[in-house]
Design an enzyme around this catalytic site. Sequence first.
Site, PDB file in Angstrom:
ATOM      1  N   HIS A 178       3.211  -3.401  -6.691  1.00 15.31           N
ATOM      2  CA  HIS A 178       4.333  -3.749  -7.567  1.00 15.31           C
ATOM      3  C   HIS A 178       4.126  -5.106  -8.229  1.00 15.31           C
ATOM      4  O   HIS A 178       3.292  -5.918  -7.807  1.00 15.31           O
ATOM      5  CB  HIS A 178       5.659  -3.739  -6.797  1.00 15.31           C
ATOM      6  CG  HIS A 178       5.732  -4.697  -5.645  1.00 15.31           C
ATOM      7  ND1 HIS A 178       5.804  -6.063  -5.802  1.00 15.31           N
ATOM      8  CD2 HIS A 178       5.764  -4.484  -4.298  1.00 15.31           C
ATOM      9  CE1 HIS A 178       5.875  -6.649  -4.623  1.00 15.31           C
ATOM     10  NE2 HIS A 178       5.841  -5.715  -3.680  1.00 15.31           N
ATOM     11  N   CYS A 194       3.234  -5.186   1.207  1.00 13.20           N
ATOM     12  CA  CYS A 194       2.934  -4.526  -0.065  1.00 13.20           C
ATOM     13  C   CYS A 194       1.766  -5.219  -0.765  1.00 13.20           C
ATOM     14  O   CYS A 194       1.288  -6.261  -0.327  1.00 13.20           O
ATOM     15  CB  CYS A 194       4.160  -4.542  -0.974  1.00 13.20           C
ATOM     16  SG  CYS A 194       5.490  -3.451  -0.425  1.00 13.20           S
TER      17      CYS A 194
END
Length: 235
Positions: A178, A194
Site C-alpha cells: 500500500h 505490510c
Amino acid sequence: MVRRKRKKNIHFILRYPINLIVILTLVGLIYPVVSKNYSMPCANSLSCEESLKFKVENNAVGIFENQKVNTPNIDLSPGIGNQSVLGESNATGEKHIYVNLATQTLSAYQGDTLFMQTLISSGLWGKTPTGDFTIWIKIRSTTMSGGSGADYYNLPNVPYVMFFSNNQVPASAGFSLHGTYWHNNFGHRMSHGCVNMKTTDVAKLYEWADPPTAGNTTRANDTNPGTKVTIIKGS
C-alpha cells in the site's frame, strides 16, 4: 484403580473405532484454527476487519509513533492513478511481484519485462510474512490502525491497497502492499507487517496489477485472478 480406568478407556476406543475417528476429526478441525490464530496475528491489530473495507476520510488527522501527521485527501476522479508506463503495452506473459526483505526492494515483472523496481519498507514492529501469495482484493483507500504505546498508529486514507494471502496467511490477516504518507524512510523496515511503498510508485502498481481495477474495490475471482506476490528473506 487408576490403571484399570486407563485400560478400560483404551479398550473402549479400540472396541469402538468410530470414537477414535471422531476424536481425530475434531483434533484435525480445531488444531489448524487455534494454531493459525496464535501464529498469524492481524497486520493492523486495531482495525483488522475495518481495513478490508473501502473508506475515505478527507481532512482527517493521522497518528504515527504518537505524532500527528497530515492526511492527504483522496481524489476519486476518473483516471487518477491510471498511469501508463513506456513499454507496458508491449509486455506479454504472467505478471509477478517480488519483494526482497534483505534489500528492501520490490520488483514487478510481466514475463521477462521489468515493469517497476523500487525501495519499500517492510515490517519493523510486526513481521512481514514470506512465501508465495496472490492479490485477492484491491481497495482504493482505507483506514489502518494498531499497535500500542509508542508504536500506536491510526492512519486514514491509506491509498492503493492490495491485500495478498495464501493457505498459511489468510485474507483476514490483512497483509498488503500500500501507499505511505507518514514516513519517507524507504529502504528501511518501518511497518507493522505490510509492505509500505511510495504513493507515486504504488499508484502505478495498483493499476498494473491484476485483477483489473473496477471501481473503488476490486476482488479477484476465477475469471480475473490476482497477480502473484513472492516475498523472500533474501541475503
